[in-house]
Design an enzyme around this catalytic site. Structure first.
Site, short mmCIF file in Angstrom:
data_model
loop_
_atom_site.label_atom_id
_atom_site.label_comp_id
_atom_site.label_asym_id
_atom_site.label_seq_id
_atom_site.Cartn_x
_atom_site.Cartn_y
_atom_site.Cartn_z
N GLU A 168 0.72 -1.20 -0.02
CA GLU A 168 0.05 -0.03 0.01
C GLU A 168 1.02 1.15 0.21
O GLU A 168 0.35 2.24 0.84
CB GLU A 168 -1.03 -0.02 1.18
CG GLU A 168 -2.07 -0.74 1.05
CD GLU A 168 -3.12 -0.76 1.91
OE1 GLU A 168 -3.51 0.20 2.29
OE2 GLU A 168 -4.23 -1.54 1.97
N HIS B 126 -1.41 -0.51 10.12
CA HIS B 126 -0.79 -1.82 10.71
C HIS B 126 0.46 -1.69 11.20
O HIS B 126 0.98 -0.62 10.91
CB HIS B 126 -0.58 -2.54 9.09
CG HIS B 126 -1.82 -3.60 8.52
ND1 HIS B 126 -1.71 -4.80 8.28
CD2 HIS B 126 -2.88 -2.90 7.92
CE1 HIS B 126 -2.94 -5.18 7.83
NE2 HIS B 126 -3.95 -4.06 7.47
#
Length: 444
Positions: free
Chosen positions: A47, A316
């Site tokens: 990402e 995350h």
């Protein structure tokens, strides 16, 4: 003896226009990497959608990670990047045959062209002598949008795990040290996890050191049957390896607490706080047919906050793994290593999931092609009705409605006739390969 090898993987949550404070967070990720101790030798990012963010990270880490590759795929890009201490000799982007649906444009998995970023790297010692070849695979599997087994993308994610497992096994058989890292969007011992660890002959670095770690969030059925107490936030970090949905991550707080944080009112979370939703979705897998390397350390990292914004650097946390050379080991004959298989019942479960999804997509193809045929009839009917239209505005409405309807029908027809048909063929290939593995498991 070779030096220890430090590996880091992180989902950066760098969605352009959508991820809050994207540029500030990714710049800080680069700063934290630059001061990491120990310094990573190989970094896999997911990402990291824009080259601008990638280059910002490269600039801050180039003194110890001078080599890197930003991977291009799909319509918007896969968001994958690999940074390395040593030169990248070869690189490729392998897209998954099964990778979401274009109709789910609000999810984006199909449009980013998810796949595996592959890099061949030759380790070098401090004198510049080239040593063992490392094959790095960085990936981001299809996201789950419902709980298993009701996740309609379970088949996609399982098929993707099968594809990367094949790549890993080929690299391992060639005698390379294999590192597979990324956001796999799976929990330990799920179908996808079992396929990777079994058919690639690689080990899950975290479970290698923490074999009793959780198999999901404490609220999940797979954990409830273990009848364990709700883990604390600290326990999830140190023992369960939870990288996602932790109460320690500000992006997982409720909207009210996030709003207070953005306005300057912080909330301190203690390590003893119950953490029922945290789970492990990010992994480092290690495969070494020669048996020269072993997993020595594994930790959840990148848990610090942005120094000014006070938000977590991503939604995350990272996984940071150290593998060390073993003394007294030497090359082994890779081809003599026996093949490993899952229980036959596991292959049957995978085939059942595949059959269910195949039936769904066959219905989708019929429905979409039927929609196209129906809209074509409506279009012709409206064109005919114009001849008897009593007013010009009625003719305009008929033409507008028929034109819009035909456009929608053509799009649906193309999706059903082209995309779904291609997906069904990919499902046939996946089904054959799993059936073949099952038959081999039976004959073992």
């Amino acid at each position: 003896m070779a030096e220890p090898l430090n590996v880091l993987t992180l989902n950066c949550w760098g969605l352009k226009y959508l991820a809050k404070y994207r540029a500030e967070r990714l710049a800080q990720i680069g700063a934290e990497l630059a001061h990491a101790d120990p310094q990573p030798d190989i970094v896999g990012l997911q990402e990291c959608w824009t080259q601008k963010d990638y280059l910002a990270i490269r600039k801050q880490t180039q003194h110890f990670l001078p080599y890197g590759k930003f991977y291009f795929s799909g319509v918007f890009g896969g968001g994958l990047a690999i940074l390395s201490r040593w030169p990248i000799d070869e690189s490729s982007m392998v897209q998954y045959p099964l990778n979401g649906r274009p109709t789910a444009f609000f999810r984006g998995d199909w449009f980013v062209g998810k796949g595996v970023a592959c890099a061949t790297i030759k380790m070098q010692d401090r004198d510049g002598r080239r040593g063992r070849t490392i094959q790095v695979f960085c990936t981001h599997l299809h996201a789950p949008y419902e709980r298993e087994p009701n996740d309609s993308y379970l088949c996609h994610r399982t098929a993707q795990a099968w594809e990367i497992a094949k790549l890993m096994r080929r690299a391992r058989v060639a005698g390379n040290l294999v590192l597979a890292l990324g956001d796999f969007n799976m929990v330990p011992l799920s179908l996808a996890h079992q396929l990777i660890t079994t058919h690639s002959h690689a080990v899950d670095a975290w479970r290698e050191l923490h074999p009793s770690s959780s198999l999901g969030a404490a609220l999940d059925a797979v954990e409830r049957v273990r009848d364990l107490p709700i883990p604390s936030a600290a326990y999830n970090i140190t023992e369960n390896g939870a990288t996602c949905d932790s109460v320690l991550n500000t992006w997982r707080w409720n909207k009210s607490d996030q709003k207070k944080l953005f306005s300057g009112t912080d909330r301190q979370i203690h390590g003893e706080t119950p953490d029922p939703r945290a789970k492990r979705l990010d992994y480092v897998f290690v495969g070494d047919a020669r048996g020269e390397w072993q997993v020595a350390k594994a930790k959840v990292g990148m848990r610090m906050r942005h120094p000014e914004l006070r938000v977590s650097l991503s939604d995350h946390f990272s996984v940071e793994v150290t593998i060390e050379p073993q003394e007294g080991t030497g090359p082994t004959v890779v081809d003599d290593e026996p093949e490993k298989f899952l229980p036959v019942e596991t292959y049957d479960r995978i085939l059942h999931v595949t059959e269910q999804y195949t039936a769904r997509q066959r219905f989708q193809r019929r429905a979409r092609l039927g929609h196209f045929g129906g809209q074509l009839v409506v279009w012709i009917g409206c064109l005919t009705a114009v001849w008897w239209s009593p007013r010009n505005f009625v003719s305009f409405i008929l033409m507008l409605v028929s034109g819009l309807g035909l456009t929608a029908g053509v799009i649906d027809g193309l999706i059903g006739g082209l995309f779904v048909s291609a997906e069904l063929r990919a499902l046939k290939e996946f089904r054959w390969e799993i059936e073949n593995a099952r038959d081999m498991a039976k004959g073992k």
